[in-house]
Motif scaffolding. Structure first.
Motif, mmCIF file in Angstrom:
data_model
loop_
_atom_site.group_PDB
_atom_site.id
_atom_site.type_symbol
_atom_site.label_atom_id
_atom_site.label_comp_id
_atom_site.label_asym_id
_atom_site.label_seq_id
_atom_site.Cartn_x
_atom_site.Cartn_y
_atom_site.Cartn_z
ATOM 1 N N ARG A 266 0.853 -1.177 -0.188
ATOM 2 C CA ARG A 266 0.026 -0.134 -0.096
ATOM 3 C C ARG A 266 0.880 1.496 0.122
ATOM 4 N N ILE A 267 2.013 1.394 0.735
ATOM 5 C CA ILE A 267 2.979 2.234 0.841
ATOM 6 C C ILE A 267 3.468 2.616 -0.694
ATOM 7 N N LYS A 268 3.981 1.629 -1.468
ATOM 8 C CA LYS A 268 4.396 1.880 -2.696
ATOM 9 C C LYS A 268 3.191 2.507 -3.582
ATOM 10 N N LEU A 269 2.047 1.985 -3.640
ATOM 11 C CA LEU A 269 0.956 2.549 -4.231
ATOM 12 C C LEU A 269 0.656 4.081 -4.013
ATOM 13 N N LEU A 270 0.922 4.419 -2.554
ATOM 14 C CA LEU A 270 0.548 5.754 -2.332
ATOM 15 C C LEU A 270 1.888 6.700 -2.641
ATOM 16 N N GLN A 271 2.885 6.080 -2.558
ATOM 17 C CA GLN A 271 4.131 6.883 -3.135
ATOM 18 C C GLN A 271 4.172 7.236 -4.619
ATOM 19 N N ILE B 238 5.289 13.731 3.750
ATOM 20 C CA ILE B 238 4.255 12.518 4.007
ATOM 21 C C ILE B 238 5.183 11.460 3.108
ATOM 22 N N TRP B 239 5.659 11.910 1.836
ATOM 23 C CA TRP B 239 6.342 10.789 0.757
ATOM 24 C C TRP B 239 7.494 10.549 1.276
ATOM 25 N N ALA B 240 8.241 11.299 2.147
ATOM 26 C CA ALA B 240 9.763 10.833 2.651
ATOM 27 C C ALA B 240 9.335 9.961 3.946
ATOM 28 N N SER B 241 8.221 10.210 4.783
ATOM 29 C CA SER B 241 8.064 9.356 5.928
ATOM 30 C C SER B 241 7.539 8.004 5.347
ATOM 31 N N GLU C 196 8.523 2.161 4.937
ATOM 32 C CA GLU C 196 9.050 0.963 3.908
ATOM 33 C C GLU C 196 9.725 0.172 4.415
ATOM 34 N N LEU C 197 10.879 0.850 4.454
ATOM 35 C CA LEU C 197 12.098 0.332 4.762
ATOM 36 C C LEU C 197 11.969 -0.428 6.367
ATOM 37 N N PHE C 198 11.256 0.362 7.183
ATOM 38 C CA PHE C 198 11.308 -0.235 8.643
ATOM 39 C C PHE C 198 10.388 -1.601 8.619
ATOM 40 N N CYS C 199 9.247 -1.467 7.833
ATOM 41 C CA CYS C 199 8.463 -2.635 7.682
ATOM 42 C C CYS C 199 9.017 -3.789 7.001
ATOM 43 N N GLU C 200 9.792 -3.571 6.025
ATOM 44 C CA GLU C 200 10.524 -4.630 5.529
ATOM 45 C C GLU C 200 11.601 -5.180 6.169
ATOM 46 N N PHE C 201 12.309 -4.402 7.237
ATOM 47 C CA PHE C 201 13.150 -4.713 8.305
ATOM 48 C C PHE C 201 12.527 -5.690 9.406
ATOM 49 N N VAL C 202 11.338 -5.397 9.715
ATOM 50 C CA VAL C 202 10.692 -6.111 10.788
ATOM 51 C C VAL C 202 10.123 -7.245 10.349
ATOM 52 N N VAL D 68 10.169 -0.767 15.312
ATOM 53 C CA VAL D 68 8.955 -1.166 15.889
ATOM 54 C C VAL D 68 8.557 0.223 16.723
ATOM 55 N N ALA D 69 9.358 0.924 17.319
ATOM 56 C CA ALA D 69 8.651 2.148 17.959
ATOM 57 C C ALA D 69 8.371 3.340 16.993
ATOM 58 N N SER D 70 9.031 3.413 15.646
ATOM 59 C CA SER D 70 8.657 4.328 14.877
ATOM 60 C C SER D 70 7.288 3.827 14.065
ATOM 61 N N ILE D 71 7.082 2.362 13.927
ATOM 62 C CA ILE D 71 5.894 1.877 13.126
ATOM 63 C C ILE D 71 4.707 2.244 13.936
ATOM 64 N N ILE D 72 4.972 2.151 15.434
ATOM 65 C CA ILE D 72 3.899 2.425 16.583
ATOM 66 C C ILE D 72 3.545 3.698 16.695
#
Length: 321
Positions: free
Chosen positions: A27-32, A71-74, A79-85, A106-110
């Motif tokens: 979803r993040i890729k589509l929004l980007q 928002i695009w940069a965040s 996306e990188l954090f999600c792939e890492f987790v 994890v804290a950044s995603i929360i």
């Protein structure tokens, strides 16, 4: 084993976390891609406004561009954090506490989950982390407590504060350079350098209510201490005889008043003499008018009598015939 897993909080993430993370990444890729197209159109519109001389509209639109860029940069960092987790879900599932190398992700995603409404999958991941690590861990990351390690770039990009004038001017210059627009930035720089007015608190300096001219005169202590003596002195001054200068002034005033009276009497006599012939002429005219009126009434009576005589003679002739 299930009881032991519940005691050590193991086996809670598992496949659900992987599914939610995969959905969030896609979803993040589509929004980007979507935001990338929108940003290009918005930057082009700002270039057109600057070329047309409508700098006020461009200064307003650039804030929205900066917001979309943040928002695009965040999203890119998330996306990188999600792939890492996602690659380390088994490690999270096997340990009771969050590993130190995964704490930032994890804290950044929360922290970002409730602020990124376009990606609801992050909220599901956040709920899974809450079931795994407890509500206190979630509250610490959401409230940015000192013991959390949320990514600073995500905090800045997802902030709701308005961008600084320096950032807005930099983005405008980048747009001008990108689209080769001739633009004089002096007016915009002067507008950004102005300090915002505090319209709520009003003026800080309050003018005094009384001016120096309105200050009441100070009474001397002698007058305030002896009011009876001052009143007696005033009474004595009133009963004293007038001075020679005052008498001469009064005599002079008497002479002037007598001369004024003589002038008034002469003017009245002259008016009477002038009005006497005028009144006699008016009386003569009135008598003549009265005489003429009497003559007219007599003529009218005579005419009425003649008319009556003629009418009576006509009746007699008709009766005889």
């Amino acid at each position: 084993m299930s009881l032991l897993n519940q005691l050590f909080n193991r086996g809670i993430l598992g496949a659900k976390c992987k599914t939610c993370l995969n959905l969030a990444i896609s979803r993040i890729k589509l929004l980007q891609n979507k935001r990338d197209m929108q940003l290009k159109l918005m930057r082009k519109e700002i270039a057109q406004f600057l070329q047309a001389g409508q700098e006020a509209i461009a200064r307003i639109r650039v804030e929205h561009v900066i917001r979309e860029q943040n928002i695009w940069a965040s999203y890119e960092i998330l996306e990188l954090f999600c792939e890492f987790v996602l690659a380390r879900v088994p490690i999270l599932d096997s340990q009771r506490e969050c590993p130190s190398e995964l704490r930032e992700a994890v804290a950044s995603i929360i922290f970002a989950a409730p602020r990124c409404s376009d990606v609801p999958d992050l909220l599901h991941v956040r709920n899974l982390f809450a079931a795994k690590y407890g509500k206190e861990f979630i509250a610490a990351a959401s409230e940015l407590r000192p013991d959390t390690s949320v990514n600073r770039t995500i905090i800045e990009k997802l902030s709701v504060s308005a961008p600084s004038p320096v950032v807005k001017l930099k983005v405008l210059k980048d747009i001008v350079h990108e689209y080769n627009v001739e633009w004089d930035s002096s007016k915009t720089e002067a507008e950004f350098s102005k300090k915002p007015e505090d319209l709520l608190n009003g003026p800080k300096q309050v003018s005094s209510g009384t001016t120096p001219s309105q200050v009441p005169p100070k009474h001397s202590p002698s007058n305030e201490a002896h009011p009876i003596m001052s009143a007696q002195r005033k009474g004595l001054e009133c009963h004293q005889s007038p001075s020679p200068a005052a008498t001469t002034s009064l005599l002079g005033q008497g002479g002037t008043t007598s001369s004024i009276k003589n002038d008034n009497t002469t003017s009245v006599n002259d008016l009477r003499n002038e009005t006497r012939p005028q009144s006699s002429a008016v009386l003569e005219r009135a008598h003549a008018a009265i005489a003429a009126a009497e003559r007219a009434t007599a003529a009218a009576r005579a005419a009425a009598q003649l008319a009556n005589i003629k009418f009576s003679t006509q009746k007699l002739e008709e009766q005889k015939s």
